[in-house]
Motif scaffolding. Structure first.
Motif, short mmCIF file in Angstrom:
data_model
loop_
_atom_site.label_atom_id
_atom_site.label_comp_id
_atom_site.label_asym_id
_atom_site.label_seq_id
_atom_site.Cartn_x
_atom_site.Cartn_y
_atom_site.Cartn_z
N ILE A 68 0.86 -1.19 0.00
CA ILE A 68 0.00 0.00 0.00
C ILE A 68 0.89 1.24 0.00
O ILE A 68 1.82 1.34 0.80
CB ILE A 68 -0.91 0.03 1.25
CG1 ILE A 68 -1.79 -1.23 1.33
CG2 ILE A 68 -1.76 1.30 1.25
CD1 ILE A 68 -2.79 -1.37 0.23
N THR A 70 0.45 5.56 -0.08
CA THR A 70 -0.51 6.66 0.02
C THR A 70 0.13 7.97 -0.38
O THR A 70 1.29 8.24 -0.04
CB THR A 70 -1.06 6.77 1.46
OG1 THR A 70 0.02 6.92 2.38
CG2 THR A 70 -1.88 5.53 1.82
N LYS A 186 -0.71 -0.96 -4.53
CA LYS A 186 -1.93 -0.20 -4.72
C LYS A 186 -1.65 1.23 -4.30
O LYS A 186 -1.11 1.46 -3.22
CB LYS A 186 -3.09 -0.76 -3.87
CG LYS A 186 -3.89 -1.86 -4.53
CD LYS A 186 -5.15 -2.15 -3.72
CE LYS A 186 -6.03 -3.16 -4.43
NZ LYS A 186 -7.29 -3.41 -3.67
N THR A 187 -1.98 2.18 -5.15
CA THR A 187 -1.74 3.59 -4.84
C THR A 187 -3.05 4.25 -4.43
O THR A 187 -4.05 4.16 -5.13
CB THR A 187 -1.13 4.32 -6.05
OG1 THR A 187 -1.96 4.10 -7.21
CG2 THR A 187 0.27 3.81 -6.34
N TYR A 188 -3.01 4.93 -3.30
CA TYR A 188 -4.17 5.63 -2.76
C TYR A 188 -3.87 7.13 -2.65
O TYR A 188 -2.75 7.52 -2.32
CB TYR A 188 -4.52 5.13 -1.35
CG TYR A 188 -5.11 3.74 -1.30
CD1 TYR A 188 -6.48 3.55 -1.12
CD2 TYR A 188 -4.29 2.61 -1.40
CE1 TYR A 188 -7.02 2.27 -1.05
CE2 TYR A 188 -4.83 1.34 -1.34
CZ TYR A 188 -6.20 1.17 -1.17
OH TYR A 188 -6.73 -0.09 -1.11
N ARG A 199 -12.52 12.63 -6.19
CA ARG A 199 -13.02 11.45 -6.89
C ARG A 199 -13.57 11.79 -8.28
O ARG A 199 -13.65 10.92 -9.14
CB ARG A 199 -14.11 10.77 -6.06
CG ARG A 199 -13.56 9.94 -4.91
CD ARG A 199 -14.67 9.33 -4.08
NE ARG A 199 -14.15 8.36 -3.12
CZ ARG A 199 -14.90 7.70 -2.24
NH1 ARG A 199 -16.21 7.93 -2.19
NH2 ARG A 199 -14.35 6.84 -1.41
N ILE A 208 -6.11 6.42 -10.56
CA ILE A 208 -6.51 5.94 -9.23
C ILE A 208 -8.03 5.90 -9.16
O ILE A 208 -8.68 6.95 -9.27
CB ILE A 208 -5.94 6.84 -8.13
CG1 ILE A 208 -4.41 6.73 -8.11
CG2 ILE A 208 -6.51 6.47 -6.76
CD1 ILE A 208 -3.72 7.57 -7.06
N GLU A 211 -12.58 4.32 -5.40
CA GLU A 211 -12.55 3.61 -4.12
C GLU A 211 -11.17 3.68 -3.46
O GLU A 211 -11.00 3.24 -2.31
CB GLU A 211 -12.97 2.14 -4.29
CG GLU A 211 -12.07 1.29 -5.17
CD GLU A 211 -12.47 1.30 -6.64
OE1 GLU A 211 -12.07 0.36 -7.36
OE2 GLU A 211 -13.18 2.24 -7.06
N GLN A 212 -10.17 4.23 -4.15
CA GLN A 212 -8.84 4.40 -3.58
C GLN A 212 -8.52 5.88 -3.33
O GLN A 212 -7.37 6.27 -3.28
CB GLN A 212 -7.79 3.74 -4.49
CG GLN A 212 -7.87 2.21 -4.44
CD GLN A 212 -7.03 1.51 -5.48
OE1 GLN A 212 -7.43 0.47 -6.03
NE2 GLN A 212 -5.86 2.04 -5.78
N VAL A 213 -9.59 6.66 -3.12
CA VAL A 213 -9.44 8.05 -2.73
C VAL A 213 -10.02 8.23 -1.34
O VAL A 213 -11.19 7.94 -1.10
CB VAL A 213 -10.17 9.00 -3.71
CG1 VAL A 213 -10.12 10.44 -3.20
CG2 VAL A 213 -9.55 8.91 -5.10
N ILE A 255 -8.95 2.12 4.42
CA ILE A 255 -8.05 1.15 3.78
C ILE A 255 -7.88 -0.09 4.65
O ILE A 255 -7.91 -1.22 4.16
CB ILE A 255 -6.68 1.79 3.48
CG1 ILE A 255 -6.85 3.01 2.57
CG2 ILE A 255 -5.75 0.77 2.80
CD1 ILE A 255 -5.57 3.80 2.34
#
Length: 343
Positions: A68, A70, A186-188, A199, A208, A211-213, A255
């Motif tokens: 992960i 961020t 996975k980049t958030y 978003r 991205i 759902e990853q914001v 997350i």
């Protein structure tokens, strides 16, 4: 004819060999995953971290499910000066809001915004800004808000570069995110900005998905339209202030895993980097220092740079980074190019 057949067969075999390798000549020549970064401590820290965490023979190997990373957004992934993009968006919504609610015309801070006095707007208090955000970002359905934000982004232009705000993402950080994703991360986005606003463009701009914001989030209310179709309305009630300590809180809430890498640029990102690098194994914490007034902006006040209310990077944060082994990225020294449209 036989020579011709042999020539074609040889050519076909050569082509199949290239295709089987998965790389054409140009791709094979381009082996640097971070071409817009100068060789230096920052780039080497990234390359070393990825190798340490993705090599199964490494004692600090990280299983794919736990990879992960961020990223703060404003000032880390795109330009945040002279004002945060979302603030600009909200200011430009005020005239339409006042047309709907004329009683606001003589009330602060709406009166100041309507005056067009940029200097006066720059002096608005945090309380005034929160009032503007609350009034301009709520009271509509989530679908209406998303459509409105996307429409604004298509036409809005940054005052300095006269380009869409979505053009002003940092090429080195785009390369970094792609490199991490290619390495199984996975980049958030973890931002103090409005979650719904980010978003609206995150997938098209950064790759991205929504759902990853993770961002500052307001409540929503479930209801039905006149035809009985259900919808959600944005409410003026704060659920998560995703800044400062709110960032690790938001990471846990949304997350559920402690990141192995975190990237920021200001005091609002301090706790996210502390939380990330306090974990076991290989960890990477990085802060972007805006020290290039020619190609972008220069502000701090760390290292004697001009003070700034937007994206403040204090000397205390700089000193903490050095003490804890976080890497400070110098825009001026570490980035060959800042924007994709640069020659």
């Amino acid at each position: 004819m036989m020579f011709r057949s042999r020539f074609l067969a040889a050519a076909l075999a050569s082509l199949l060999t290239v295709l089987a390798s998965g790389l054409g000549p140009a791709a094979r020549a381009q082996t640097d995953p971070l071409p817009s970064w100068n060789d230096g401590a920052a780039k080497q820290a990234i390359l070393a971290f990825v190798k340490q965490t993705t090599d199964q023979a490494s004692p600090t190997f990280v299983p794919p499910a736990e990879r992960i990373a961020t990223f703060d957004q404003d000032g880390t992934l795109w330009v945040e000066h002279p004002l945060y993009t979302q603030i600009v968006y909200c200011l430009e919504q005020v005239p339409a809001l006042v047309r709907q609610k004329p009683e606001l015309a003589g009330v602060e801070p709406f009166k100041t915004v309507l005056s067009g006095d940029r200097e006066a707007m720059g002096k608005l208090s945090d309380e005034d800004l929160l009032k503007l955000l609350s009034m301009t970002l709520t009271g509509v359905s989530v679908d209406q808000f998303r459509a409105g934000a996307r429409q604004w982004l298509e036409t809005a232009r940054h005052p300095r570069w006269k380009r869409p705000y979505t053009d002003l993402t940092y090429l080195p950080m785009q390369e970094l995110m792609k490199y991490l994703r290619a390495s199984g991360y996975k980049t958030y986005i973890v931002t103090g900005g409005g979650q719904d606003f980010v978003r609206a463009y995150a997938e098209a701009t950064y790759g991205i998905p929504v759902e990853q914001v993770v961002g500052t989030a307001a409540a929503t209310k479930y209801g039905y339209d006149k035809d009985g179709k259900p919808f959600l309305t944005k409410e003026p009630r704060l659920l998560l202030n995703d800044n400062d300590a709110g960032k690790p809180e938001g990471i846990y809430l949304m997350i559920g895993r402690r990141p192995h890498a975190a990237f920021g640029n200001s005091t609002g990102d301090r706790q996210m980097l502390e939380y990330t690098t306090a974990g076991n194994g290989a960890r990477l914490g990085m802060l972007v220092l805006h020290d290039d007034a020619v190609r972008e902006y220069a502000y701090g006040p760390a290292q004697g740079l001009p003070d700034s209310r937007v994206g403040t990077f204090t000397q205390a944060l700089y000193d903490e980074a050095k003490a804890k082994g976080w890497t400070v990225i110098s825009m001026k020294s570490d980035w060959k190019r800042i924007f994709s449209f640069e020659p």
